[in-house]
Scaffold this motif. Structure first.
Motif, mmCIF file in Angstrom:
data_model
loop_
_atom_site.group_PDB
_atom_site.id
_atom_site.type_symbol
_atom_site.label_atom_id
_atom_site.label_comp_id
_atom_site.label_asym_id
_atom_site.label_seq_id
_atom_site.Cartn_x
_atom_site.Cartn_y
_atom_site.Cartn_z
ATOM 1 N N MET A 1 21.553 -0.562 12.796
ATOM 2 C CA MET A 1 22.128 1.440 13.187
ATOM 3 C C MET A 1 22.060 1.982 12.169
ATOM 4 S SD MET A 1 23.129 2.247 16.456
ATOM 5 C CE MET A 1 24.135 0.861 16.778
ATOM 6 N N ILE A 2 20.489 2.252 12.807
ATOM 7 C CA ILE A 2 20.334 4.175 12.382
ATOM 8 C C ILE A 2 20.306 5.291 11.696
ATOM 9 C CG2 ILE A 2 18.278 5.149 11.756
ATOM 10 C CD1 ILE A 2 16.724 3.137 12.208
ATOM 11 N N ALA A 3 20.948 5.809 11.145
ATOM 12 C CA ALA A 3 21.526 7.389 11.473
ATOM 13 C C ALA A 3 21.600 7.905 10.234
ATOM 14 C CB ALA A 3 23.453 7.003 10.062
ATOM 15 N N LYS A 4 20.506 7.735 9.760
ATOM 16 C CA LYS A 4 19.798 9.336 8.901
ATOM 17 C C LYS A 4 18.396 8.367 8.310
ATOM 18 C CE LYS A 4 20.213 12.173 4.616
ATOM 19 N NZ LYS A 4 20.278 13.004 4.107
ATOM 20 N N LEU A 5 17.419 9.294 8.821
ATOM 21 C CA LEU A 5 15.784 9.617 8.239
ATOM 22 C C LEU A 5 15.741 10.327 7.379
ATOM 23 C CD1 LEU A 5 13.979 7.758 11.738
ATOM 24 C CD2 LEU A 5 14.600 6.540 9.796
ATOM 25 N N THR B 1 21.258 6.386 17.311
ATOM 26 C CA THR B 1 20.459 5.023 17.597
ATOM 27 C C THR B 1 20.822 4.667 19.358
ATOM 28 O OG1 THR B 1 20.147 4.702 15.350
ATOM 29 C CG2 THR B 1 19.384 3.276 17.175
ATOM 30 N N HIS B 2 20.366 5.137 20.274
ATOM 31 C CA HIS B 2 20.804 4.766 21.385
ATOM 32 C C HIS B 2 19.860 3.205 21.525
ATOM 33 C CE1 HIS B 2 21.596 7.843 24.255
ATOM 34 N NE2 HIS B 2 22.776 8.009 22.675
ATOM 35 N N VAL B 3 21.262 1.684 21.839
ATOM 36 C CA VAL B 3 20.348 0.847 22.167
ATOM 37 C C VAL B 3 20.462 0.327 23.344
ATOM 38 C CG1 VAL B 3 20.022 -1.974 21.750
ATOM 39 C CG2 VAL B 3 20.533 0.042 19.875
ATOM 40 N N ARG B 4 19.128 -0.293 23.800
ATOM 41 C CA ARG B 4 19.966 -0.342 25.931
ATOM 42 C C ARG B 4 18.618 -1.851 25.994
ATOM 43 N NH1 ARG B 4 20.373 4.127 28.968
ATOM 44 N NH2 ARG B 4 21.521 5.432 27.530
ATOM 45 N N ASP C 1 16.372 -2.762 27.143
ATOM 46 C CA ASP C 1 14.581 -2.333 28.046
ATOM 47 C C ASP C 1 13.932 -1.548 26.481
ATOM 48 O OD1 ASP C 1 15.822 -0.313 28.368
ATOM 49 O OD2 ASP C 1 14.633 0.049 30.458
ATOM 50 N N HIS C 2 15.163 -0.524 25.543
ATOM 51 C CA HIS C 2 14.515 -0.322 24.296
ATOM 52 C C HIS C 2 15.599 0.374 23.849
ATOM 53 C CE1 HIS C 2 15.913 3.506 27.521
ATOM 54 N NE2 HIS C 2 16.779 2.970 26.323
ATOM 55 N N ILE C 3 14.843 0.315 22.826
ATOM 56 C CA ILE C 3 15.997 1.433 20.972
ATOM 57 C C ILE C 3 15.065 2.324 20.819
ATOM 58 C CG2 ILE C 3 16.112 1.157 18.600
ATOM 59 C CD1 ILE C 3 16.118 -1.580 18.727
ATOM 60 N N HIS C 4 15.923 3.497 21.413
ATOM 61 C CA HIS C 4 15.778 5.551 20.849
ATOM 62 C C HIS C 4 16.642 5.643 19.503
ATOM 63 C CE1 HIS C 4 14.103 5.688 25.889
ATOM 64 N NE2 HIS C 4 12.927 4.865 24.751
ATOM 65 N N LEU C 5 15.316 6.446 19.099
ATOM 66 C CA LEU C 5 16.429 7.420 17.838
ATOM 67 C C LEU C 5 16.076 9.149 18.605
ATOM 68 C CD1 LEU C 5 14.099 6.218 15.194
ATOM 69 C CD2 LEU C 5 16.654 5.122 16.354
ATOM 70 N N TYR C 6 17.302 9.520 18.512
ATOM 71 C CA TYR C 6 17.297 10.821 18.601
ATOM 72 C C TYR C 6 17.277 11.210 17.135
ATOM 73 C CZ TYR C 6 17.230 9.603 23.371
ATOM 74 O OH TYR C 6 17.250 8.554 24.805
ATOM 75 N N GLY C 7 17.052 12.570 17.305
ATOM 76 C CA GLY C 7 17.291 13.396 15.605
ATOM 77 C C GLY C 7 17.704 15.382 16.152
#
Length: 204
Positions: A1-5, A51-54, A56-62
């Protein structure tokens, strides 16, 4: 799980940024306010990530800070609000402005966001009014008790907000003015004193 970039801004779009982290480009969806505060292409940026994991997709919200991230999550607890609508609300209202709007029951302010009608805005302010205090602290905002008449606290504060609203000020602006005034006054300050101090806060 990505928490910071943390990386370099590669490019941006209407609701997204590509952040280059050591040669890997991450597509991150952001609110308009966050995008406006990012540097141009080639500039360094750091984003708090959800990180939203579904299936059909993985979306990142910043987000620029944890307060905006926390509001993003809280908004989605309201029926009818998904990730994109939550970003839309955060595009027009910063965390402190959103806290003020909810505490003041200012449906009009929330309804300014794309995809948010009056009924959905009313649901937001009603369902989140009891939770606004905790996130207001995270946003660095001091909220007086009884920002609304039904909160069961200092009635004078609620009446002062109502009086300023009746004079034509937006509920969120009236609430913010009374909040600032009440912070510098004694707990037993009378209604007229609060209204007068609130008007001074609203003076240009």
């Amino acid at each position: 799980m990505i928490a910071k970039l943390k990386g370099i801004v590669d490019s941006t779009g209407e609701d997204w940024v590509i952040l280059d982290v050591n040669g890997v480009g991450y597509l991150v969806f952001c609110s308009g306010r966050t995008l406006a505060r990012l540097p141009g292409a080639g500039g360094a940026a750091s984003l708090v990530i959800v990180t939203h994991v579904r299936e059909d997709h993985i979306h990142l919200y910043g987000f620029l800070n944890a307060a905006e991230r926390d509001w993003f999550g809280l908004l989605q607890t309201v029926q009818g609000i998904g990730a994109r609508v939550a970003l839309g609300i955060l595009s027009v209202l910063a965390p402190d402005e959103l806290a003020q709007a909810i505490a003041a029951q200012d449906k009009t302010a929330v309804a300014r966001a794309n995809g948010v009608g009056r009924k959905l805005a009313e649901r937001v302010v009603n369902e989140l009014k009891d939770k606004v205090g905790a996130l207001a602290v995270a946003s660095g905002l001091t909220l007086p008790q009884a920002a609304t008449a039904d909160s069961g606290g200092n009635r004078e504060v609620a009446d002062a907000v109502s009086a300023l609203t009746n004079l034509g000020y937006r509920p969120a602006d009236a609430f913010a003015a009374v909040a600032r005034a009440a912070k510098d006054m004694d707990a037993g300050a009378g209604l007229q004193a609060l209204i007068k101090a609130g008007l001074k806060e609203l003076a240009p």
